[in-house]
Write a protein that holds these residues in place. Structure first.
Motif, PDB file in Angstrom:
ATOM      1  N   TRP A 213       0.853  -1.193   0.000  1.00  0.00           N
ATOM      2  CA  TRP A 213       0.000   0.000   0.000  1.00  0.00           C
ATOM      3  C   TRP A 213       0.881   1.233   0.000  1.00  0.00           C
ATOM      4  O   TRP A 213       1.890   1.285   0.718  1.00  0.00           O
ATOM      5  N   ILE A 214       0.517   2.223  -0.811  1.00  0.00           N
ATOM      6  CA  ILE A 214       1.281   3.469  -0.919  1.00  0.00           C
ATOM      7  C   ILE A 214       0.300   4.635  -0.875  1.00  0.00           C
ATOM      8  O   ILE A 214      -0.766   4.583  -1.499  1.00  0.00           O
ATOM      9  N   LYS A 215       0.677   5.694  -0.147  1.00  0.00           N
ATOM     10  CA  LYS A 215      -0.162   6.899  -0.130  1.00  0.00           C
ATOM     11  C   LYS A 215       0.694   8.129   0.150  1.00  0.00           C
ATOM     12  O   LYS A 215       1.600   8.092   0.992  1.00  0.00           O
ATOM     13  N   TRP A 216       0.376   9.225  -0.553  1.00  0.00           N
ATOM     14  CA  TRP A 216       1.035  10.503  -0.339  1.00  0.00           C
ATOM     15  C   TRP A 216       0.304  11.281   0.753  1.00  0.00           C
ATOM     16  O   TRP A 216      -0.900  11.116   0.953  1.00  0.00           O
ATOM     17  N   SER A 217       1.038  12.142   1.445  1.00  0.00           N
ATOM     18  CA  SER A 217       0.393  13.069   2.382  1.00  0.00           C
ATOM     19  C   SER A 217      -0.391  14.106   1.595  1.00  0.00           C
ATOM     20  O   SER A 217      -0.171  14.297   0.389  1.00  0.00           O
ATOM     21  N   ALA A 218      -1.317  14.802   2.268  1.00  0.00           N
ATOM     22  CA  ALA A 218      -2.196  15.751   1.587  1.00  0.00           C
ATOM     23  C   ALA A 218      -1.432  16.887   0.925  1.00  0.00           C
ATOM     24  O   ALA A 218      -1.869  17.430  -0.094  1.00  0.00           O
ATOM     25  N   ASN A 219      -0.273  17.261   1.474  1.00  0.00           N
ATOM     26  CA  ASN A 219       0.512  18.346   0.877  1.00  0.00           C
ATOM     27  C   ASN A 219       1.609  17.847  -0.053  1.00  0.00           C
ATOM     28  O   ASN A 219       2.399  18.639  -0.586  1.00  0.00           O
ATOM     29  N   GLY A 220       1.690  16.539  -0.255  1.00  0.00           N
ATOM     30  CA  GLY A 220       2.642  15.973  -1.201  1.00  0.00           C
ATOM     31  C   GLY A 220       4.079  15.928  -0.735  1.00  0.00           C
ATOM     32  O   GLY A 220       4.982  15.677  -1.543  1.00  0.00           O
ATOM     33  N   SER A 221       4.332  16.117   0.554  1.00  0.00           N
ATOM     34  CA  SER A 221       5.711  16.151   1.038  1.00  0.00           C
ATOM     35  C   SER A 221       6.203  14.801   1.558  1.00  0.00           C
ATOM     36  O   SER A 221       7.408  14.613   1.732  1.00  0.00           O
ATOM     37  N   ARG A 222       5.304  13.862   1.837  1.00  0.00           N
ATOM     38  CA  ARG A 222       5.671  12.564   2.386  1.00  0.00           C
ATOM     39  C   ARG A 222       4.948  11.444   1.636  1.00  0.00           C
ATOM     40  O   ARG A 222       3.857  11.647   1.082  1.00  0.00           O
ATOM     41  N   ILE A 223       5.570  10.269   1.657  1.00  0.00           N
ATOM     42  CA  ILE A 223       4.971   9.087   1.043  1.00  0.00           C
ATOM     43  C   ILE A 223       5.026   7.958   2.079  1.00  0.00           C
ATOM     44  O   ILE A 223       6.096   7.660   2.618  1.00  0.00           O
ATOM     45  N   ALA A 224       3.879   7.367   2.359  1.00  0.00           N
ATOM     46  CA  ALA A 224       3.817   6.208   3.250  1.00  0.00           C
ATOM     47  C   ALA A 224       3.823   4.933   2.409  1.00  0.00           C
ATOM     48  O   ALA A 224       3.066   4.819   1.442  1.00  0.00           O
ATOM     49  N   VAL A 225       4.684   3.997   2.791  1.00  0.00           N
ATOM     50  CA  VAL A 225       4.780   2.713   2.096  1.00  0.00           C
ATOM     51  C   VAL A 225       4.634   1.614   3.140  1.00  0.00           C
ATOM     52  O   VAL A 225       5.421   1.541   4.092  1.00  0.00           O
ATOM     53  N   VAL A 226       3.634   0.760   2.964  1.00  0.00           N
ATOM     54  CA  VAL A 226       3.368  -0.304   3.931  1.00  0.00           C
ATOM     55  C   VAL A 226       3.731  -1.657   3.319  1.00  0.00           C
ATOM     56  O   VAL A 226       3.254  -2.017   2.237  1.00  0.00           O
ATOM     57  N   TYR A 227       4.600  -2.383   4.026  1.00  0.00           N
ATOM     58  CA  TYR A 227       4.990  -3.745   3.681  1.00  0.00           C
ATOM     59  C   TYR A 227       4.296  -4.702   4.663  1.00  0.00           C
ATOM     60  O   TYR A 227       3.690  -4.258   5.653  1.00  0.00           O
ATOM     61  N   PRO A 228       4.367  -6.003   4.431  1.00  0.00           N
ATOM     62  CA  PRO A 228       3.728  -6.944   5.365  1.00  0.00           C
ATOM     63  C   PRO A 228       4.161  -6.785   6.817  1.00  0.00           C
ATOM     64  O   PRO A 228       3.339  -6.905   7.729  1.00  0.00           O
ATOM     65  N   THR A 229       5.461  -6.507   7.053  1.00  0.00           N
ATOM     66  CA  THR A 229       5.933  -6.433   8.441  1.00  0.00           C
ATOM     67  C   THR A 229       6.641  -5.120   8.764  1.00  0.00           C
ATOM     68  O   THR A 229       7.360  -5.040   9.764  1.00  0.00           O
ATOM     69  N   SER A 230       6.445  -4.097   7.949  1.00  0.00           N
ATOM     70  CA  SER A 230       7.103  -2.820   8.228  1.00  0.00           C
ATOM     71  C   SER A 230       6.389  -1.677   7.530  1.00  0.00           C
ATOM     72  O   SER A 230       5.564  -1.888   6.635  1.00  0.00           O
ATOM     73  N   VAL A 231       6.722  -0.460   7.969  1.00  0.00           N
ATOM     74  CA  VAL A 231       6.191   0.775   7.378  1.00  0.00           C
ATOM     75  C   VAL A 231       7.374   1.702   7.126  1.00  0.00           C
ATOM     76  O   VAL A 231       8.184   1.947   8.021  1.00  0.00           O
TER      77      VAL A 231
END
Length: 401
Positions: A213-231
């Motif tokens: 799963w991948i998602k950007w923050s609302a202001n586009g400055s950060r990206i969250a990446v979720v793996y099975p056992t880590s973020v």
């Protein structure tokens, strides 16, 4: 308050009665003591009177304000219910989500997706229900993913263009000028100019974990990446800022960065509800879990909406979905102040509650299934499931001031 005042009056009357008795005794007792030699009767009389006053008369409050509050404490402010706030009901529609930062939202109405603003339909949206989508920050365009095909859709005109092919996790920046992809992205000639950020697989002992799963923050400055056992948290250029471990349980339904980008909240679901929350501190590089959350949404101004099952968890006897007897829908401010709350018992026929707070924080959508609706059939894939769907668009402006 009337009960507290009555008790105070009774206490005062009793004290006055005892004071009178004590005074009478203090008057007649010295007459008897006068027959005794010595000069102490008057002292004894005074001591008796003082003792009576000390024992039986209630002490005054050291703080007049405390005394006033005990008699005239203001009533506790009532928390409004969702139905008591201004709201617009809707039925036979599935809420697909908010679209952009201006409180536009999409409803799937009997297989047709429509865009709404403040309860008014503004456009039909040329996408198929159930396909993953992502709206631009202005809510005018959206990315629609159909299998391996990635389309860019203009909501007002309905124009749709095939811009890329991809079969891995993918997320566009809010301005649609950048895209983070966990695999090679085949851009089509008609695609707009895009900056592509390749998100790598994570190699652990004995296995390779692709991003889920991948998602950007609302202001586009950060990206969250979720793996099975880590973020992982990346900056806008794909450079790793922080990594945190998590348990391999469930999948990400949605997630939100706080405005200061210091915390990421993930809502995790499993095959059996309820889900759980993972609150990940970027500075602390740690994710803490909170179980038993049926639904959660974080909107603008840090306004949080939750659906929480009440009472003890039901006992499992088979693989059917377990339901609690009651669910509480709540709206809280960023500092956890309770703004609205309503408890829904499922014995009324309403269940499967979901909540979504708008990007402005001024509105919330609450949805549920109502088995009492005519021709309602809640089985998966049935066209009659739309007849079960109910909801309301709630105006929160009065409670978030």
């Amino acid at each position: 308050h009337r009960t507290a005042s009555s008790q105070s009056d009774l206490h005062l009357q009793g004290a006055l009665t005892l004071f009178l008795i004590c005074s009478i005794l203090s008057f007649f007792l010295p007459l008897v003591l006068l027959l005794m030699p010595g000069s102490f009767p008057q002292v004894l009389r005074a001591a008796c009177l003082v003792a009576c006053l000390t024992v039986f008369v209630p002490p005054a409050s050291a703080d007049p304000a405390d005394a006033q509050e005990s008699r005239q404490s203001p009533p506790r402010a009532l928390v409004p219910t969702f139905e008591s706030l201004p709201h617009t009901p809707f039925s036979k529609a599935v809420f697909n989500g908010w679209c952009g930062q201006h409180d536009r939202y999409l409803l799937d109405e009997n297989g047709a997706v429509n865009a709404y603003e403040a309860g008014t339909k503004i456009a039909a949206v040329a996408i198929s229900p159930g396909n993953p989508y992502q709206c631009s920050s202005d809510g005018r365009q959206l990315i629609n993913i159909h299998g391996r095909h990635v389309f860019m859709v203009d909501i007002a005109s309905g124009n749709s263009q095939w811009i890329a092919s991809n079969d891995r996790a993918i997320a566009f920046s809010p301005d649609f000028k950048s895209v983070a992809s966990s695999g090679p992205l085949e851009l089509k000639p008609q695609a707009p100019q895009l900056r592509v950020i390749l998100v790598k697989d994570k190699r652990t002992v004995g296995k390779t974990q692709p991003p889920e799963w991948i998602k950007w923050s609302a202001n586009g400055s950060r990206i969250a990446v979720v793996y099975p056992t880590s973020v992982d948290i990346l900056d806008r250029d794909g450079v790793n800022i922080a990594s945190m471990t998590k348990s391999d349980i469930g999948w990400v339904k949605d997630g939100w960065f706080e405005d200061d980008q210091r915390t990421l909240t993930l809502f995790m679901e499993t095959e059996q509800p309820p889900g759980s929350i993972l609150k990940c501190s970027i500075a602390g590089k740690k994710c803490l879990a909170r179980p038993r959350i049926e639904s959660i949404s974080i909107g603008g101004q840090g306004i949080v909406g939750t659906i929480i099952p009440l009472g003890k968890p039901p006992v499992r006897v088979d693989d059917s979905i377990l339901l609690s007897k009651e669910y509480a829908a709540e709206i809280r401010s960023a500092d956890s102040r309770l703004l609205a709350r309503q408890v829904f018992p499922i014995k009324t026929g309403r269940w499967s509650f979901q909540i979504a707070v708008s990007p402005s924080g001024k509105r919330s959508i609450l949805t549920w299934d109502d088995e009492n609706q005519p021709e309602c059939v809640s089985s998966e894939g049935s066209a009659s499931t739309y007849k079960c769907k109910q909801g309301m668009l709630v105006d929160l402006t009065k409670v978030i001031k």
